[in-house]
Write a protein that holds these residues in place. Structure first.
Motif, PDB file in Angstrom:
ATOM      1  N   LEU A 314      22.674 -57.120  -9.211  1.00  0.00           N
ATOM      2  CA  LEU A 314      23.981 -56.972  -9.847  1.00  0.00           C
ATOM      3  C   LEU A 314      24.219 -58.044 -10.904  1.00  0.00           C
ATOM      4  N   SER A 315      23.592 -59.206 -10.736  1.00  0.00           N
ATOM      5  CA  SER A 315      23.724 -60.264 -11.740  1.00  0.00           C
ATOM      6  C   SER A 315      22.901 -59.955 -12.990  1.00  0.00           C
ATOM      7  N   LEU A 316      21.678 -59.490 -12.790  1.00  0.00           N
ATOM      8  CA  LEU A 316      20.786 -59.226 -13.930  1.00  0.00           C
ATOM      9  C   LEU A 316      21.111 -57.912 -14.627  1.00  0.00           C
ATOM     10  N   LYS A 317      21.538 -56.900 -13.868  1.00  0.00           N
ATOM     11  CA  LYS A 317      21.728 -55.549 -14.391  1.00  0.00           C
ATOM     12  C   LYS A 317      20.463 -55.062 -15.104  1.00  0.00           C
ATOM     13  N   PRO A 318      19.366 -54.904 -14.348  1.00  0.00           N
ATOM     14  CA  PRO A 318      18.087 -54.524 -14.977  1.00  0.00           C
ATOM     15  C   PRO A 318      18.154 -53.156 -15.637  1.00  0.00           C
ATOM     16  N   LEU A 376      30.398 -44.299  -9.822  1.00  0.00           N
ATOM     17  CA  LEU A 376      30.948 -44.627  -8.511  1.00  0.00           C
ATOM     18  C   LEU A 376      29.937 -45.255  -7.563  1.00  0.00           C
ATOM     19  N   LEU A 377      28.650 -44.823  -7.669  1.00  0.00           N
ATOM     20  CA  LEU A 377      27.617 -45.320  -6.759  1.00  0.00           C
ATOM     21  C   LEU A 377      26.559 -46.148  -7.475  1.00  0.00           C
ATOM     22  N   GLY A 378      25.978 -45.565  -8.525  1.00  0.00           N
ATOM     23  CA  GLY A 378      24.855 -46.208  -9.213  1.00  0.00           C
ATOM     24  C   GLY A 378      25.171 -47.597  -9.708  1.00  0.00           C
ATOM     25  N   LYS A 379      26.373 -47.772 -10.270  1.00  0.00           N
ATOM     26  CA  LYS A 379      26.742 -49.073 -10.818  1.00  0.00           C
ATOM     27  C   LYS A 379      26.808 -50.135  -9.738  1.00  0.00           C
ATOM     28  N   LYS A 380      27.235 -49.745  -8.516  1.00  0.00           N
ATOM     29  CA  LYS A 380      27.362 -50.708  -7.426  1.00  0.00           C
ATOM     30  C   LYS A 380      26.021 -51.022  -6.777  1.00  0.00           C
ATOM     31  N   ILE A 381      25.034 -50.146  -6.987  1.00  0.00           N
ATOM     32  CA  ILE A 381      23.725 -50.359  -6.369  1.00  0.00           C
ATOM     33  C   ILE A 381      22.775 -51.086  -7.311  1.00  0.00           C
ATOM     34  N   ALA A 407      22.087 -39.872  -8.040  1.00  0.00           N
ATOM     35  CA  ALA A 407      23.127 -40.895  -7.913  1.00  0.00           C
ATOM     36  C   ALA A 407      23.037 -42.008  -8.954  1.00  0.00           C
ATOM     37  N   ILE A 408      21.816 -42.373  -9.347  1.00  0.00           N
ATOM     38  CA  ILE A 408      21.653 -43.459 -10.321  1.00  0.00           C
ATOM     39  C   ILE A 408      21.709 -42.904 -11.738  1.00  0.00           C
ATOM     40  N   GLY A 409      21.241 -41.673 -11.903  1.00  0.00           N
ATOM     41  CA  GLY A 409      21.326 -41.024 -13.214  1.00  0.00           C
ATOM     42  C   GLY A 409      20.282 -41.487 -14.204  1.00  0.00           C
ATOM     43  N   CYS A 410      19.146 -42.013 -13.718  1.00  0.00           N
ATOM     44  CA  CYS A 410      18.096 -42.488 -14.628  1.00  0.00           C
ATOM     45  C   CYS A 410      16.809 -41.709 -14.380  1.00  0.00           C
TER      46      CYS A 410
END
Length: 670
Positions: A314-318, A376-381, A407-410
Motif C-alpha cells: 500500500l505504501s509503494l503502490k506497485p 472498492l477491493l483492488g485499491k485496498k489490496i 477484482a483487481i482489474g489488471c
C-alpha cells in the motif's frame, strides 16, 4: 483449462519450427517464425548485467532506482515510514565504489562471491558492482541453515561472501570447514558485530570487513570497470532439490541479459514500480528485477517481514506485481475477509458484483462491475495501480486467477520456467487473461514435447509429453557435475525439464503432470503423485496437498493443509464449525469434507479409482502465509516444491495411522 464453449479461442499463439519432428517427439514451437535471438533487445554491446545496468543509468540517471522503508521516527504508531529512494546515478556510483574497494583485495579474475542476505538495496549494489569487475555471483537462500553455507562455499570455491548482520553468527560457526573463504563483508557496520562473532572470525583466520569501509576505500581508489564477457558466468545458482545435495546451475551473462530484455518486452515502462519480496537467490525474482532495471523502472524492497507485506504494497503502490500462488491466495482470502466485515446490504452487493464480473472474465469480457470492484477491493489490496500481475513457480488455482482479473482489474498472466532455462520457457500474453495455461513459448526459446509412453503422454495421442526447451537462456551445465548435466541437457542443446505439458488448440501450453515422482502400488499400478496433487488442488478448499503411496500397499493417502478461510465457511454452513485451525482440522467432518472435495476434483479430471486417496490427515499448524508445509519446517524447497522424504519423516505417524484405519499394515515396507 481452455476458454468456455461460448468463447472463441484467441489467434494461434505459436508457430511450428520448419525443422520438423523426430520420432517420438512433437514439432518444436516458437512464438514467431524467426529463430530465437542471440543478443539482447538493447544491442550486441549490452551482453552482461553490468553493461545493461550502466545503459539504464546513462539513459535514466534521475529515475528512482532502489528504495526501502526506514523505521519511522516522526509519526507515532507506524513502524516504517514511506519509501526512500536512490537514483540510478547514485546506485551506479555506489556499485563502482564497492567494486573498486574489493579490487584492493586482489581476488582472482572471474572469482566467485557469495551473497547471503535478504532482498535489500545492498544486495543489488553488491551483485551488479561485483559484476563490473567480472566476478560470478553465488546467492545463498537466506532462509536455509548453516549446512548450505558450508556446502556452497566449498563447492563453488568462494573466497569472499557478503552477509547481512543477522547471518554472521551462523557463518562464523562453519568457518573452520570453509577453507576457501578468506573475506566476509558485513552489510552492517562492524560496531554492530558482537565480540564473540569477531573472535570466531579471528580464530579461523578469516578477515571480517564491512560494506561502508569498502565503499570509502573504493571511492578514494577508483578502478575502471572490467566486466565479464557474454559467455562468462553471471551466477551459479544452487537449486535446493527435493533429495540429495543441491546442484549449482551455471548461468551465463548473455542468458540473463537476453532473457531480461525480452521480459521487459512485456510492456514494462520507466515509470513502473515493483516490490521485491520473493527471494533474490531465485531465478524468477532475479529475471524480473533485471527486466525492470533494464527499462529504468523502480524496485522497492519489502521490510523483511512477510506478515507486514501488505503495508509495503500500500505504501509503494506497485504497477507490476510478481508472486507465487500462495501470495495471490492471501489476496483472495483478504478480500473475502473484508467483504465478510461489511454490513449485509454491502456484502450482498459486493458478492453480486464479483459473481457477475467473474462470469464476464470467463466470457472474455469486462464491465462496469470490474471498475467498481477495482475501487472498492483492488485499491485496498494492491494500492490501485497494478497494471500487470505475473504468477509463477506453481499452477495458480482457477478460482484465484479469475478473482484477480475480476477484482483487481489488471492483466493476470502465468508463466513457466526453471532455473536451468532462466525462467524463460513460456509466458501468457497480456491480451489473454484466461486461467489454466502458462502461455506460448517466450521469444527467447523453442519448446517441444517428447513422448512419455509409460505415462500415456504422447504428442500423437493427446498432444502431450515432457516439456523440452532450447535457446540461449538454457544453462551452461551443473557446476562440477557433468553426470547430472548430461541427464537433462542434450548435446544439441535441448533441455529436458521433467515436467509434462499439453499443447492447447490455440498454441498455449498447460503444465499437467511431472515425469518424476512416479511409483508403483502393490498391485502394479503406476502413480504420478504430482499429477494428482495438481488435480485436487483445483478445489478452493485444498491449499497444500501431499499424496503418498506405500508401494507395498494398494491405496493412496493424503496430508493436506486446507484453505481455512474457505473451510470455516463450509463448516458454519454444515453446523460443525469450531474455533481455531487445529481444532477444525481435527474434526471428522472436516476430514470427510476435504476428502470428498479431493475425490470430486479427481473424478472431474478423470483420475482412475486407484489414483484417488482413501484417507486424509489435515495439518492444523500454519504460518503467516497460511502454509502448513513450509521452508522453515523443511517440507518445501525455497522454490515451494514438496520435499517428499522430509514430508514422510514429519508425518510418518499420521500416515501409518491412516493405513491402519483403512485395514492395512504399514509395517510391510519397514
Amino acid at each position: 483449462m481452455g476458454a468456455s464453449a461460448s468463447t472463441p479461442l484467441p489467434a494461434l499463439h505459436s508457430f511450428e519450427s520448419p525443422t520438423g519432428a523426430k520420432l517420438g517427439e512433437g514439432v518444436p514451437r516458437r512464438l514467431t517464425s524467426a529463430e530465437p535471438p542471440t543478443q539482447s533487445k538493447f544491442g550486441a554491446d549490452v551482453n552482461n548485467l553490468y553493461s545493461m545496468f550502466a545503459r539504464s543509468a546513462e539513459m535514466y540517471p534521475t529515475n528512482n532506482c532502489f528504495g526501502f522503508r526506514p523505521r519511522a521516527t516522526a509519526k507515532a504508531g507506524e513502524e516504517f515510514g514511506p519509501f526512500e529512494w536512490i537514483t540510478y546515478q547514485e546506485a551506479h556510483t555506489r556499485m563502482l565504489n564497492l567494486a573498486s574497494g574489493v579490487a584492493q583485495l586482489g581476488l582472482a579474475k572471474n572469482a566467485t562471491f557469495g551473497m547471503y542476505s535478504a532482498n535489500t538495496t545492498a544486495f543489488q549494489i553488491v551483485t551488479i558492482g561485483m559484476m563490473s569487475q567480472g566476478y560470478t555471483c553465488v546467492p545463498v537462500y537466506d532462509t536455509l541453515g548453516e549446512n548450505i553455507v558450508q556446502f556452497e562455499v566449498n563447492h563453488a570455491d568462494i573466497p569472499i561472501m557478503f552477509v547481512e548482520a543477522s547471518k554472521l553468527a551462523s557463518v562464523a560457526k562453519v568457518l573452520p570447514q570453509c577453507k576457501t573463504l578468506k573475506y566476509v563483508v558485513s552489510l552492517s557496520p562492524l560496531s554492530d558485530v558482537s565480540d564473540e562473532v569477531r573472535g570466531a572470525f579471528e580464530a579461523a583466520g578469516c578477515n571480517l570487513l564491512d560494506y561502508d569501509s569498502l565503499m570509502t576505500q573504493g571511492s578514494a581508489n577508483r578502478v575502471k570497470p572490467s566486466p565479464a564477457g557474454p559467455e562468462d558466468l553471471a551466477f551459479i545458482m544452487y537449486t535446493s532439490g527435493t533429495t540429495g545435495d543441491p546442484k549449482g546451475v551455471c548461468i551465463k551473462h548473455i542468458s540473463i541479459t537476453i532473457g531480461a530484455s525480452y521480459c521487459a518486452g512485456l510492456e514494462l515502462l520507466p515509470t513502473d514500480r515493483y516490490l521485491s519480496f520473493l527471494p533474490l537467490a531465485h531465478i524468477f525474482e532475479t529475471m524480473v528485477e533485471h527486466a525492470i532495471l533494464s527499462v529504468g523502472g523502480s524496485v522497492g524492497f519489502f521490510n523483511g517481514n512477510i506478515k507486514k507485506l501488505q503495508a509495503d504494497i500500500l505504501s509503494l503502490k506497485p504497477t507490476l506485481f510478481v508472486g507465487v500462488p500462495r501470495v495471490y491466495q492471501r489476496f483472495y482470502e483478504a478480500a473475502f475477509s473484508k467483504i465478510g466485515e461489511k454490513p449485509p446490504p454491502i456484502k450482498a452487493l459486493l458478492n453480486k458484483l464479483l459473481s457477475t464480473e467473474i462470469a464476464n472474465v470467463r466470457a472474455g469480457k469486462k464491465s462496469i462491475c470490474g471498475k467498481i470492484l477495482a475501487k472498492l477491493l483492488g485499491k485496498k489490496i494492491t494500492g490501485g495501480c497494478v497494471r500487470i500481475m505475473i504468477s509463477g513457480a506453481a499452477p495458480l488455482p482457477l478460482h484465484v486467477h479469475e478473482f484477480l482479473v475480476a477484482a483487481i482489474g489488471c492483466h493476470v498472466v502465468q508463466g513457466y520456467g526453471m532455473t536451468e532455462n532462466c525462467a524463460n520457457a513460456t509466458l501468457a500474453t497480456l491480451a489473454d487473461s484466461r486461467a489454466g495455461h502458462v502461455g506460448p513459448p517466450m521469444p527467447t526459446c523453442e519448446v517441444k514435447l517428447v513422448d512419455v509412453s509409460e505415462m500415456n503422454y504422447t504428442t500423437e495421442l493427446n498432444s502431450s509429453g515432457e516439456v523440452c526447451t532450447k535457446g540461449i537462456c538454457n544453462f551452461a551445465g551443473y557446476h562440477k557435475n557433468k553426470e547430472e548435466t548430461d541427464k537433462i541437457l542434450e548435446s544439441d542443446g535441448w533441455l529436458h525439464t521433467g515436467d509434462i505439458g499439453r499443447w492447447n488448440p490455440d498454441g498455449t501450453l498447460s503444465i499437467i503432470d511431472r515425469k518424476k515422482n512416479i511409483f508403483k502400488l502393490s498391485q502394479g499400478e503406476y502413480v504420478a503423485s504430482e499429477k494428482i496433487e495438481m488435480c485436487v488442488s483445483k478445489s478452493k478448499y485444498v491449499a497444500q496437498p501431499w499424496i503418498y503411496g506405500n508401494s507395498f500397499l494398494p491405496m493412496l493417502v493424503a496430508v493436506v493443509t486446507p484453505d481455512y478461510a474457505e473451510l470455516a465457511k463450509a463448516a458454519k454452513e454444515g453446523g460443525w464449525f469450531v474455533e481455531g485451525n487445529a481444532a477444525l482440522a481435527a474434526k471428522d467432518e472436516a476430514k470427510k469434507f476435504i476428502l470428498d472435495e479431493m475425490i470430486r476434483e479427481g473424478k472431474a479430471a478423470k483420475l482412475k479409482t486407484f489414483e484417488l486417496p482413501k484417507a486424509v490427515f489435515l495439518e492444523g499448524e500454519i504460518n503467516e502465509l497460511m502454509q502448513g508445509f513450509s521452508i522453515a519446517n523443511d517440507c518445501l524447497t525455497p522454490t515451494f516444491k514438496l520435499k517428499r522424504p522430509q514430508l514422510l519423516k514429519r508425518y510418518q505417524k499420521q500416515v501409518d495411522a491412516m493405513y491402519v484405519g483403512l485395514g492395512e499394515d504399514p509395517s510391510k515396507s519397514k
